[in-house]
Design an enzyme around this catalytic site. Structure first.
Site, short mmCIF file in Angstrom:
data_model
loop_
_atom_site.label_atom_id
_atom_site.label_comp_id
_atom_site.label_asym_id
_atom_site.label_seq_id
_atom_site.Cartn_x
_atom_site.Cartn_y
_atom_site.Cartn_z
N ASP A 180 0.85 -1.17 -0.08
CA ASP A 180 -0.03 -0.03 -0.07
C ASP A 180 0.66 1.25 -0.03
OD1 ASP A 180 -2.75 -0.93 -0.04
OD2 ASP A 180 -2.72 -1.18 1.93
N VAL A 181 1.75 1.36 0.81
CA VAL A 181 2.72 2.35 0.87
C VAL A 181 3.52 2.71 -0.20
CG1 VAL A 181 4.74 3.37 2.34
CG2 VAL A 181 3.15 2.20 3.36
#
Length: 407
Positions: A180-181
């Site tokens: 996600d990051v």
């Protein structure tokens, strides 16, 4: 307004982590970010606790620490997208925005008339970024995607964890939602590229970013290890597939990391350890031979490293320019003098919630530095402000929209 992107307005329809991570970066760089949330519920991560932010009396609030990690420098408004009037307000905001960021399922916004084709007709300069699990095309396009699932499907978990045959062996996810990051970072890069393109052409464009694409791209050297050999790399725990010794080692009081990157560093380590002959052993004299003879070398080094405590090793090895370090928990991270010197921990004031802890941006710009202007907002905190200041609605009209359940 200050910051490199202070002239940019971002309409953020995303939630959870990848999209909010991207919009927080843009906000840190000065962009005016309007976060659109569901009335009464908001971003899912507001309730992803414990832990929750505590108020001044030490009691839990209803805002999870998870939400606080990715939502500063934003104004929160609540709009009911299921209502035609809510859709109309989003279209108006999109017409006055430079960037729209969303992470709905493929085609999810088309039913509301909020897809790229519809909004491009209103605002041809709009940069529209869609984040999905699998992208807009392909056999998995309509599937929901989550970080944990993608770490497995995208190969990262096959590389993370102890080697087969060891106690506790098996695939392991990374301890942070790293896919996600990284997706947030790639989305930010794509948005900035599209804005630069718009400066030359005057035209916006559509950006398709998927968690799976990002995860595959970020396999980096391991992907090329497979592509050049046809052999899938195996889990090595904390060891490196191409460099030895490059892993954690036990000490007299815990563990340390040795990250020896060349033969000269290895020779200096052996000399400091009182085992200079190891660097002259044909099995270990070069990195290529150390990789081939990993199974013989590592046990020898482990018997050496347990003879001193971690701080003693680090002092001795740093003095000889041998890469090494401790394995900190997060208390150790934020107590580290370098982390403190770089001011990576801060807090932002909020008029109702009090001081809110934050982790600083790692981006250091000399001419247009990152600014921390707003603490993560309460749900709908800025609805009236945005509708009044951006769309020019009267207080009477805003109150009418509230009574109708639109905002």
């Amino acid at each position: 307004m200050t910051g490199a992107l202070s002239h940019i307005r971002v309409l953020d329809l995303s939630r959870i982590l990848a999209g909010p991570w991207a919009s927080q970066i843009l906000g840190d760089l000065g962009a005016q970010v309007i976060k659109v949330e569901r009335p009464g519920v908001g971003d899912d991560t507001r309730s992803w606790g414990p832990p929750f932010l505590k108020d001044e009396t030490g009691r839990d609030t209803d805002t999870a620490a998870y939400f606080l990690s990715a939502n500063r420098n934003k104004r929160s408004i609540t709009l009911n997208m299921a209502k035609p009037q809510g859709q109309a307000l989003i279209r108006e905001l999109a017409g006055r925005s430079d960037v729209l960021l969303e992470n709905f399922k493929v085609g999810g916004l088309q039913q509301y008339g909020l897809d790229y084709a519809a909004l491009k007709a209103i605002n041809p300069r709009l940069v529209y970024c869609s984040i999905t699990g699998f992208g807009q095309t392909g056999p998995y396009a309509n599937r929901a995607g989550y970080d944990f699932l993608i770490q497995g499907l995208g190969g990262l978990m096959s590389l993370t964890g102890l080697p087969d045959g060891q106690e506790g062996a098996g695939p392991m996810k990374v301890g942070v939602a790293l896919t996600d990051v990284l997706t947030g970072l790639y989305a930010t890069s794509g948005i900035l590229a599209a804005l630069a393109h718009r400066e030359k052409t005057g035209e916006g464009q559509y950006i398709d970013v998927s968690l799976l694409d990002v995860q595959v791209a970020c396999l980096a050297n391991q992907a090329l290890n497979y592509c050049t050999t046809g052999q899938s790399p195996k889990r090595l725990g904390n060891a490196h597939p191409s460099i030895v010794p490059y892993e954690d080692f036990p000490t007299a009081d815990g563990h340390m990391i040795l990250a020896i990157g060349n033969d000269a560093q290895f020779a200096r380590f052996c000399a400091e350890a009182g085992q200079a002959e190891l660097a002259e052993d044909p099995r270990f004299a070069t990195n290529a031979e150390r990789v081939r003879n990993r199974a013989a070398l590592i046990p020898l080094l482990r018997r050496i490293t347990v003879t001193r405590e971690t701080p003693a090793w680090i002092r001795a090895l740093e003095a000889k320019a041998i890469p090494c370090g401790p394995i900190n928990d997060l208390a150790g991270v934020f107590a580290d003098p370098q982390v403190k010197a770089r001011e990576m921990q801060l807090s932002l004031p909020h008029p109702e919630l009090g001081p809110i802890p934050q982790v600083a941006s790692p981006i250091r710009l000399s001419g247009s530095p990152v600014t921390y202007r707003r603490a993560p907002p309460q749900l709908g905190e800025h609805t009236s402000e945005v509708l009044r200041d951006v769309l020019g609605l009267s207080e009477q009209r805003i109150e009418q929209l509230r009574r109708q359940g639109v905002v």
